[in-house]
Design a protein around this motif. Structure first.
Motif, short mmCIF file in Angstrom:
data_model
loop_
_atom_site.label_atom_id
_atom_site.label_comp_id
_atom_site.label_asym_id
_atom_site.label_seq_id
_atom_site.Cartn_x
_atom_site.Cartn_y
_atom_site.Cartn_z
N LEU B 80 14.20 -14.78 9.66
CA LEU B 80 13.87 -14.47 11.21
C LEU B 80 14.60 -13.44 11.40
CD1 LEU B 80 14.53 -18.32 12.62
CD2 LEU B 80 12.44 -17.19 11.48
N LEU B 81 15.91 -13.23 11.23
CA LEU B 81 16.61 -11.89 11.60
C LEU B 81 16.21 -10.78 10.92
CD1 LEU B 81 20.26 -13.40 12.60
CD2 LEU B 81 18.25 -13.00 13.93
N THR B 82 15.39 -10.61 9.80
CA THR B 82 15.02 -9.48 9.15
C THR B 82 13.68 -9.23 9.33
OG1 THR B 82 14.78 -10.60 7.03
CG2 THR B 82 16.92 -9.23 7.47
N SER B 83 13.04 -10.20 10.39
CA SER B 83 11.47 -10.09 10.57
C SER B 83 11.42 -9.15 12.01
CB SER B 83 10.68 -11.52 10.67
OG SER B 83 10.94 -12.10 9.51
N PRO B 84 10.49 -8.76 12.21
CA PRO B 84 10.16 -8.07 13.60
C PRO B 84 9.94 -8.97 14.51
CG PRO B 84 8.26 -7.82 12.38
CD PRO B 84 9.22 -8.61 11.39
N VAL B 85 10.98 -9.93 14.89
CA VAL B 85 11.03 -10.64 16.19
C VAL B 85 12.37 -10.47 16.76
CG1 VAL B 85 9.27 -12.45 15.77
CG2 VAL B 85 11.53 -12.69 14.83
#
Lengths: 321, 287
Positions: B80-85
């Motif tokens: 989640l934290l390395t995705s663009p969100v």
């Protein structure tokens, strides 16, 4: 493509990454090599924006990770040490979720998920719950996740852990294939893996860069030891006497012979001196046939062990000279 | 955000938790509905709603215990934290998914007054007023639960902490009532609160100067008020507790009072805890 400058990560008094700098060009495969706890994963976590750095900068395509993390995250696909999988979802559900999370357009989503499952060879498993998959399949689903959206940069932390030899070859081929359109960084503690796939290898130990070079050049850094392996057939006393007369030989070690009637030695000389001719003439004088004479090159494993044990930065030494 | 929302909802219904939550919720409300309305022949649905307001204490931890803790444990937070969100989108997606389950149940129970209306008089205003209050109360508990879950990486620990904290909120007023109302106790109490808040602040920002500065200013204000007019502190603890008490606010809705202040109170509780959750996520980057 990727520019890392003076990266430092401290946990209290412990320094995980110490003044690491490097660049990776587009389409390159860079391998991080180092023992466990060398700072490989930490460095990767910093590049992907998962954790922050204490000091230093990371730029991907000219964009700073710490200033515009969202922009950088769009360009990176990351397979962490433990593949981030949701055990309660099926493979297909999971990949659809990842595609949506990575903002793949709805019209392209279905095809991309299908293609990526083909590439990573998990199509057969698409209806299975992830918790029922074997380690190797989980790893491949994790890899599929990293490729999703075809980001410019793909970062893989130990991508072949838990795979069988056949799968390892497949994954390596896949990584090579990917590098045509993507920049890849991968880490490993296995030497062959890095040398088989990567264009450039960085050996890291205790958070420090020890050596960066092409895999085929790595051994040249260490071939100066000048040791020889010698097997002759003849009288032990005479041979020993003849060898001891050669000045260039610094040290002589007798090793166990495998063939009967032969004597084996490991011979050490100075780096600059080549003792091979002297040995040949000395042996011919006492009519002793040389069965084997071979200079001992350090294998990649030896280099790795030597480098990580010494813990000294060879890069600095060379610059100093 | 939508991706996370959908994924969370799906997870609830691929595991048993979603079904367990909905059925327990309906069962408990059903029992109270039978006793308060059907058997006693009363059309006032708000009686049932008030009686079951404790339901969140029992059931919300069921939904929120794993919501963040499990991500931390399975290391899926890395995805989640390395995705663009953004962290905000992650928390919002998760909150909305739990809230959607709550709304599903409440949509079902909203039909009860209508059903009763077929057989007699139903005071719709107070019935639906209390249902709206019920939704807001539930939302507050969910936000608090998400926050508590984000603090740990074990579902069990999250569940226990959440349960204890929820339980305290339920008895907040009673606890406050048993504390002495004289002004010196109140003064000590507020001073301690400031110290605790400063410790939390320091833990979050790790900036000693800022923390000490804010601490000194806050303690100064408290002392100044105390020296200037100590009577202001009389009964202040009770006031603060009942002001903070989510359940006592709920009583207004039950009586059919639709006070904007109460709605804003609940919305800000939700906002504050969702905000704190995003801070916890962001903080992980800096640890």
């Amino acid at each position: 493509m990727i520019e890392v400058k003076n990266l430092v990560k401290r946990y209290g008094n412990h320094i995980a990454v110490d003044q690491l700098s490097f660049t990776v060009d587009k389409g390159q495969i860079l391998g991080f090599l180092g023992p466990n706890g060398a700072g490989k994963s930490t460095t990767m976590n910093i590049i992907t924006g998962y954790i922050s750095a204490t000091e230093g900068t990371v730029k991907v395509n000219g964009i700073d990770v710490f200033e515009e993390p969202e922009e950088v995250k769009k360009m990176i696909g990351y397979l962490p040490e433990f593949p981030p999988l949701y055990p309660e979802l099926t493979v297909l559900e999971y990949l659809n979720f990842v595609a949506e999370l990575k903002k793949v357009k709805q019209s392209e989503r279905k095809k991309m998920v299908k293609d990526i499952m083909e590439i990573t060879k998990i199509t057969d498993m698409k209806e299975r719950l992830i918790k029922h998959l074997s380690k190797g399949y989980k790893q491949r689903v994790g890899l599929a996740q990293a490729i999703m959206g075809y980001p410019d940069v793909i970062i893989l932390d130990e991508p072949t852990v838990g795979l069988d030899p056949k799968q390892i070859t497949q994954i390596r081929d896949l990584i090579r294939e990917l590098s045509k359109n993507h920049t890849v960084i991968l880490s490993s503690h296995i030497m062959q893996e890095v040398s088989a796939v990567c264009d450039s290898v960085m050996i890291i130990n205790k958070g420090k860069l020890i050596l960066q070079d092409k895999p085929e050049n790595l051994s040249s850094h260490f071939n100066k030891s000048g040791s020889l392996k010698l097997v002759v057939r003849g009288d032990r006393k005479a041979v020993l006497k003849a060898l001891n007369d050669i000045e260039k030989i610094k040290k002589l070690e007798e090793t166990e012979s495998l063939e009967q009637g032969t004597i084996s030695f490991t011979i050490y000389s100075n780096e600059s001196d080549d003792a091979r001719e002297d040995i040949f003439y000395a042996m011919s004088r006492i009519n002793t046939p040389i069965l084997e004479m071979q200079s001992i090159r350090m294998s990649l494993e030896d280099i790795f062990l030597k480098v990580t044990q010494d813990g000294t930065s060879l890069m600095d030494e060379e610059e100093g000279i | 955000m939508l991706a996370i929302f959908k994924k969370e909802l799906r997870s609830y219904f691929t595991s048993m938790i979603g079904y367990v939550f909905i059925s327990l919720f309906l069962a408990i409300i059903g029992i109270f509905f039978i006793f308060n309305n059907l058997l006693s022949r009363q059309g006032n649905f708000e009686y049932t709603i008030t009686n079951v307001s404790f339901i969140f204490v029992l059931l919300v931890p069921l939904l929120t215990m794993r919501i963040m803790a499990e991500e931390n444990k399975q290391k899926t937070d890395q995805l989640l934290l390395t995705s663009p969100v953004t962290a905000g989108e992650i928390v919002m997606g998760k909150f909305l998914s739990v809230f959607a389950i709550l709304l599903t149940v409440i949509a079902l129970i909203s039909t009860y007054p209508l059903i009763m209306n077929l057989y007699g008089e139903v005071p719709f205003a107070s019935s639906y007023g209390s249902i709206i209050g019920f939704i807001l109360l539930g939302g507050s508990y969910i936000a608090l639960g998400i926050f508590l879950s984000s603090l740990t990486d074990s579902q069990v620990v999250a569940a226990i902490i959440t349960f204890i904290v929820f339980f305290i909120t339920l008895f907040m007023e009673n606890i406050a009532g048993s504390i002495s109302t004289n002004h010196s106790t109140a003064f000590v109490f507020f001073s301690v609160i400031v110290v605790i808040l400063c410790l939390i602040l320091w833990n979050m920002v790790r900036n000693l100067m800022l923390t000490i500065g804010i601490g000194i200013i806050a303690e100064g204000i408290i002392t100044a008020i105390y020296l200037y007019n100590p009577t202001l502190y009389d009964g202040a603890i009770v006031k603060v507790f009942s002001w903070l008490s989510a359940t006592s606010r709920f009583d207004n809705f039950y009586m059919g009072i639709f006070d904007l202040a109460d709605i804003i109170f609940y919305l800000s509780i939700i906002f504050v805890f969702l905000f704190l959750s995003t801070q916890v996520i962001k903080k992980k980057r800096w640890s």
